[in-house]
Design a protein around this motif. Structure first.
Motif, PDB file in Angstrom:
ATOM      1  N   MET A 152       5.740  -7.770 -15.128  1.00  0.00           N
ATOM      2  CA  MET A 152       6.718  -8.284 -14.048  1.00  0.00           C
ATOM      3  C   MET A 152       6.759  -7.049 -12.927  1.00  0.00           C
ATOM      4  N   VAL A 153       6.474  -5.723 -13.479  1.00  0.00           N
ATOM      5  CA  VAL A 153       6.637  -4.575 -12.722  1.00  0.00           C
ATOM      6  C   VAL A 153       5.358  -4.539 -11.619  1.00  0.00           C
TER       7      VAL A 153
ATOM      8  N   ILE B 129     -11.765  -5.761  -4.753  1.00  0.00           N
ATOM      9  CA  ILE B 129     -10.937  -7.217  -4.305  1.00  0.00           C
ATOM     10  C   ILE B 129      -9.882  -7.226  -5.381  1.00  0.00           C
ATOM     11  N   ASN B 130     -10.131  -7.189  -6.730  1.00  0.00           N
ATOM     12  CA  ASN B 130      -9.341  -7.228  -7.970  1.00  0.00           C
ATOM     13  C   ASN B 130      -8.393  -6.239  -7.747  1.00  0.00           C
ATOM     14  N   LEU B 131      -8.763  -5.133  -7.655  1.00  0.00           N
ATOM     15  CA  LEU B 131      -7.909  -3.943  -7.501  1.00  0.00           C
ATOM     16  C   LEU B 131      -6.995  -3.970  -6.571  1.00  0.00           C
ATOM     17  N   SER B 132      -7.130  -4.708  -5.602  1.00  0.00           N
ATOM     18  CA  SER B 132      -6.255  -4.925  -4.341  1.00  0.00           C
ATOM     19  C   SER B 132      -5.442  -6.381  -4.239  1.00  0.00           C
ATOM     20  N   ALA B 133      -5.517  -6.920  -5.456  1.00  0.00           N
ATOM     21  CA  ALA B 133      -5.276  -8.415  -5.235  1.00  0.00           C
ATOM     22  C   ALA B 133      -3.807  -8.549  -4.710  1.00  0.00           C
ATOM     23  N   MET B 134      -2.735  -7.980  -5.105  1.00  0.00           N
ATOM     24  CA  MET B 134      -1.418  -8.138  -4.615  1.00  0.00           C
ATOM     25  C   MET B 134      -1.164  -7.624  -3.047  1.00  0.00           C
TER      26      MET B 134
ATOM     27  N   ARG C 298      -5.159   0.417   3.233  1.00  0.00           N
ATOM     28  CA  ARG C 298      -5.515   1.721   2.947  1.00  0.00           C
ATOM     29  C   ARG C 298      -4.216   2.653   2.715  1.00  0.00           C
ATOM     30  N   TYR C 299      -3.137   2.043   3.263  1.00  0.00           N
ATOM     31  CA  TYR C 299      -1.680   2.456   3.046  1.00  0.00           C
ATOM     32  C   TYR C 299      -0.755   1.673   2.060  1.00  0.00           C
ATOM     33  N   ALA C 300      -1.182   0.283   2.052  1.00  0.00           N
ATOM     34  CA  ALA C 300      -0.230  -0.369   1.397  1.00  0.00           C
ATOM     35  C   ALA C 300      -0.811  -0.524  -0.248  1.00  0.00           C
ATOM     36  N   ARG C 301      -1.883  -0.016  -0.429  1.00  0.00           N
ATOM     37  CA  ARG C 301      -2.246  -0.023  -1.953  1.00  0.00           C
ATOM     38  C   ARG C 301      -1.384   0.929  -2.671  1.00  0.00           C
TER      39      ARG C 301
ATOM     40  N   GLU D  95       0.349   0.967  -7.060  1.00  0.00           N
ATOM     41  CA  GLU D  95       0.430   2.237  -8.124  1.00  0.00           C
ATOM     42  C   GLU D  95       1.623   2.203  -8.867  1.00  0.00           C
ATOM     43  N   PRO D  96       1.394   2.902 -10.249  1.00  0.00           N
ATOM     44  CA  PRO D  96       2.988   2.857 -11.012  1.00  0.00           C
ATOM     45  C   PRO D  96       3.982   3.598 -10.163  1.00  0.00           C
TER      46      PRO D  96
END
Length: 402
Positions: free
Chosen positions: A103-104, A304-309, A364-367, A371-372
């Motif tokens: 969920m987080v 792409i998968n690392l940036s899915a959300m 580039r900034y929204a990623r 992150e945790p």
């Protein structure tokens, strides 16, 4: 470092047991979301210079089959169920801890985009952007986020889906088709006039849980190639019958002015398409996996998968970043002109590389929102609380509650 070297390094760092085909399918479904919204969503410009939502599907019904290809949420939920069950079996502690972590991961990017937009709205308004344009933008931004809420609910049901898959295999998803069919019969059948409009809400959970349950059964090893062929053939046949005999709307996305829509809430046609897509995905799993052994193909899938959300949450903002400034220039083909001509389609296709470039810049900034979070210090908690309040304020504005 060259692009080829970077791709090779990503390939070398990929665990041997990684299911590349599943990641490839997820990446394909992810890219279909911005592509669909950018191609099938347009704007009109009113006399006050404000933008309003419009769609080329209102003028081009023949364009509807494009939505069959770009509506790949069935594949996304299929792979989501598959990945969730694998993760669930690897959970280090309790079910509750596993679910909280999931969920987080879903919530951070949503909180980020809504909080940022809450800060941007007064700034844009002060800069002269009309309130109607801001409401149009807010609606577009919040529109894809319903998916995250639904996905969170079906993820919470993973333990129950695992048990059902253990007992019924691939047939565990069959009752969900019956549930959606029953609601559709009440909504569109001979008693439709006596049925309250809110009844369609009952289709939201079973409608999207269907493909997720198939994915869980797949992850449990309970879906065979024979089952995949049945899904493909059966889903295709049901899709054709619903279109040709029962006259379901051809478009898989909502069309302004149309009384019925297939996706919000999902109709039986959505499940038929998800069934056909899921069957095809399962049958193509081997060839896709072999193709993605090539580093040049695998590296983009990883990114792409690392940036899915980030892709899900910010792709509408990328389109608005081009359209809102253009609205001050008046009628700009493909951006602010009515999507009712072939020239608009050509112009919109020409604009899409710019949308993609803007999304890359934003990402580039929204990623960082993927992150945790920082440890639970007082400052970190205060920032999260402030972001939560900003997100709530944006939701109120976007939903026209204020």
């Amino acid at each position: 470092m060259s692009v080829r070297q970077l791709a090779s390094r990503i390939d070398e760092r990929t665990p041997v047991h990684r299911d590349r085909a599943a990641d490839g399918l997820r990446a394909l479904a992810l890219l279909a979301v911005p592509t669909g919204h950018w191609l099938l969503g347009g704007f009109t410009l009113d006399g006050d210079g404000a933008l309003h939502n419009a769609s080329p599907l209102s003028a081009f019904a023949v364009f509807s089959p494009v939505s069959w290809v770009l509506q790949m949420l069935g594949v996304f939920f299929l792979v989501g169920g598959y990945a969730s069950v694998l993760s669930y079996h690897r959970r280090p502690s309790t079910d509750g801890a596993w679910l909280r972590a999931r969920m987080v991961r879903l919530g951070r990017p949503v909180l980020g985009v809504t909080a940022v937009w809450a800060l941007m709205i007064p700034v844009l308004y002060a800069a002269g952007v009309p309130e109607d344009t801001l409401r149009t933008g807010a609606k577009l931004v919040i529109q894809p986020l319903w998916f995250v809420g639904v996905y969170a609910v079906v993820t919470a049901l993973t333990p129950y889906c695992v048990r059902l898959a253990g007992r019924l295999g691939g047939w565990a998803a069959a009752p969900l088709i019956g549930s959606v069919a029953a609601v559709d019969f009440l909504r569109y059948g001979p008693y439709a006039d006596a049925v309250p409009p809110w009844l369609g809400v009952l289709n939201i959970l079973p409608g999207w849980l269907f493909a997720y349950q198939l994915g869980v059964s797949w992850g449990e090893g309970r879906l065979t190639r024979c089952g995949a062929r049945l899904l493909l053939v059966g889903g295709t046949a049901l899709f054709a019958v619903l279109l040709l005999v029962f006259h379901y709307p051809a478009s898989m996305v909502g069309v302004p002015g149309e009384a019925r829509a297939n996706s919000h809430p999902p109709s039986l046609l959505v499940l038929a398409l998800a069934s056909a897509q899921s069957g095809a995905a399962l049958l193509l799993h081997g060839p896709i996996g072999r193709a993605l052994r090539r580093p040049a193909l695998w590296a983009p899938v990883v990114v792409i998968n690392l940036s899915a959300m980030t892709i899900l949450c910010w792709h509408q903002t990328a389109m608005l970043a081009a359209a809102v400034p253009a609205s001050f220039a008046g009628a700009v083909p493909g951006l602010t002109t009515s999507p009712d001509s072939a020239s608009w389609i050509i112009a919109r296709l020409a604009w899409m590389p710019l949308f993609a470039a803007l999304l890359l810049l934003i990402a580039r900034y929204a990623r960082r929102f993927e992150e945790p979070w920082e440890a639970g210090t007082r400052g970190a908690k205060a920032r999260r609380a402030a972001a939560g309040l900003l997100a709530a304020g944006f939701a109120v504005f976007a939903l026209r509650l204020a």
